[in-house]
Design a protein around this motif. Structure first.
Motif, PDB file in Angstrom:
ATOM      1  N   ARG A  34     -10.772 -13.785 100.199  1.00  0.00           N
ATOM      2  CA  ARG A  34     -11.794 -12.944  99.395  1.00  0.00           C
ATOM      3  C   ARG A  34     -11.892 -12.909  98.161  1.00  0.00           C
ATOM      4  O   ARG A  34     -11.027 -13.289  97.026  1.00  0.00           O
ATOM      5  N   ILE A  36     -14.509 -12.471  94.278  1.00  0.00           N
ATOM      6  CA  ILE A  36     -15.114 -11.826  93.616  1.00  0.00           C
ATOM      7  C   ILE A  36     -15.714 -13.237  92.237  1.00  0.00           C
ATOM      8  O   ILE A  36     -14.709 -13.818  91.543  1.00  0.00           O
ATOM      9  N   GLU A  57     -18.092 -10.878  95.869  1.00  0.00           N
ATOM     10  CA  GLU A  57     -18.735  -9.718  95.026  1.00  0.00           C
ATOM     11  C   GLU A  57     -18.585 -10.172  93.695  1.00  0.00           C
ATOM     12  O   GLU A  57     -18.652 -11.526  93.652  1.00  0.00           O
ATOM     13  N   THR A  78     -21.888  -7.463  96.869  1.00  0.00           N
ATOM     14  CA  THR A  78     -21.606  -6.703  95.923  1.00  0.00           C
ATOM     15  C   THR A  78     -21.906  -6.971  94.889  1.00  0.00           C
ATOM     16  O   THR A  78     -21.352  -7.763  94.415  1.00  0.00           O
ATOM     17  N   HIS A  80     -21.083  -5.702  90.926  1.00  0.00           N
ATOM     18  CA  HIS A  80     -20.375  -4.583  90.209  1.00  0.00           C
ATOM     19  C   HIS A  80     -21.195  -4.663  88.966  1.00  0.00           C
ATOM     20  O   HIS A  80     -21.823  -5.844  87.724  1.00  0.00           O
ATOM     21  N   PHE A  87     -14.143  -4.066  83.584  1.00  0.00           N
ATOM     22  CA  PHE A  87     -13.587  -3.675  85.387  1.00  0.00           C
ATOM     23  C   PHE A  87     -12.165  -3.357  86.023  1.00  0.00           C
ATOM     24  O   PHE A  87     -11.782  -4.868  84.943  1.00  0.00           O
ATOM     25  N   PHE A  89      -9.827  -4.908  88.482  1.00  0.00           N
ATOM     26  CA  PHE A  89      -9.516  -6.094  88.567  1.00  0.00           C
ATOM     27  C   PHE A  89      -8.425  -5.910  89.643  1.00  0.00           C
ATOM     28  O   PHE A  89      -8.207  -6.208  90.836  1.00  0.00           O
ATOM     29  N   GLU A  91      -7.311  -2.836  90.395  1.00  0.00           N
ATOM     30  CA  GLU A  91      -7.663  -2.143  91.897  1.00  0.00           C
ATOM     31  C   GLU A  91      -8.044  -3.077  92.928  1.00  0.00           C
ATOM     32  O   GLU A  91      -7.927  -2.759  93.751  1.00  0.00           O
ATOM     33  N   TRP A  92      -9.399  -3.721  92.749  1.00  0.00           N
ATOM     34  CA  TRP A  92     -10.303  -4.705  92.698  1.00  0.00           C
ATOM     35  C   TRP A  92      -9.293  -5.489  93.977  1.00  0.00           C
ATOM     36  O   TRP A  92      -9.115  -5.842  95.568  1.00  0.00           O
ATOM     37  N   ALA A  96      -8.205  -6.223  98.172  1.00  0.00           N
ATOM     38  CA  ALA A  96      -8.660  -7.594  98.775  1.00  0.00           C
ATOM     39  C   ALA A  96      -7.697  -7.414  99.240  1.00  0.00           C
ATOM     40  O   ALA A  96      -7.747  -8.410 100.458  1.00  0.00           O
TER      41      ALA A  96
END
Ligand code: SAM
Length: 273
Positions: A34, A36, A57, A78, A80, A87, A89, A91-92, A96
């Protein structure tokens, strides 16, 4: 229409295909990961990453670049659309990480990017909030910043940034990138750094807060002895004469953490830090 680069967003776009390949190889994106990307710009790294990943993302602040990506309607991307410093991070990365685990734990959670140099320090500190769930970070930064991040005690670049980051990450200065690799070229040299959270180090929030203040005090006047810089804390820490005569630059990361742990265990009203 070509994108008009914006200085205030630290926009220097990578154009050297060899360098781009080396960075993507260093990230080593796998289908199970995953990932970003911070600041995709016009996609120098985004497209090669998309070649390897079923989903990606990105976080981007520039509204023209956001419109550029939205118009492309890439299903597996995706966007953002926001300031990366806002942001979440944690939570993301938590989401993930659980999706990676659900799929058999073969992939990693990775944060990557050719970062806007004007916000690199606050961004590195902001990312610490997600450390529990992240497996690897690979970033391009100003070379001097990377040198400070990885510096060992006794080296002239050893500083607050070295101590704070090395407390929680293993770091590697991977390779340098010259200004000609970008358009427009930055005025500084750049370097790639890889960072892995130290999985066995769990630092209570209060200890980390104390560490930040302690290290700031210790390095407040680099040439002075700790006896000068640490004020009343030197008594609370019960430092011996030799230690008091040394400079912040010569104290190992582990010792700072020991001192912060000791201070954090003293009731707040008695330690005033
Ligand atoms: N990844 C692209 C490349 O390598 O060519 C662009 C890198 S450029 C150095 C930095 C990128 O971060 C730009 O796309 C810029 O708009 C974006 N950026 C700057 N400040 C930002 C912020 N606060 N939040 C999110 N993105 C930001």
């Amino acid at each position: 229409m070509a994108h008009q680069t914006r200085k205030r967003f630290g926009q220097h776009f990578l154009t050297d295909q060899g360098i781009i390949r080396s960075i993507v190889n260093r990230i080593d994106p796998k289908a199970q990961d995953r990932v970003i990307e911070i600041g995709p710009g016009t996609g120098a790294m985004t497209y090669p990453l998309l070649d390897h990943l079923p989903q990606l993302e990105v976080v981007e602040i520039d509204r023209d670049l956001i419109a550029f990506w939205e118009a492309k309607k890439i299903n597996k991307l995706t966007i953002h659309a926001m300031d990366v410093l806002q942001f979440n991070f944690r939570e993301w990365a938590q989401a993930a990480k659980s999706s990676v685990i659900d799929e058999g734990n073969k992939g990693g959670v990775k944060v990557v990017g050719n970062l806007p140099y004007n916000i690199s320090s606050p961004l590195l500190f902001h990312l610490i909030s997600a450390i529990e769930y992240v497996d690897e970070q690979v970033f391009m930064l100003q070379k001097e910043v990377v040198e400070r991040m990885v510096a060992a005690p006794g080296e002239s670049e050893y500083s607050r940034l070295s101590v704070m980051l090395q407390t929680v990450y293993h770091l590697e200065n991977c390779f340098e990138v010259p200004p000609e690799s970008f358009e427009p070229p930055p005025r500084v040299d750049s370097a790639i750094v890889a960072m892995w959270p130290k999985k066995n180090v769990k630092i209570p929030t209060e200890t980390f807060n104390v560490l930040e203040k302690l290290v700031a005090l210790a390095f407040s006047q680099r040439r002075k002895m700790l006896a000068n810089n640490l004020g009343h804390l030197k008594h609370l820490l019960e430092l011996d004469a030799d230690t008091l005569k040394s400079r912040a630059q010569n104290i190992p990361v582990e010792t700072y953490l020991e001192w912060a742990t000791k201070l954090a265990n003293i009731p707040k009203e008695d330690r005033i830090i």
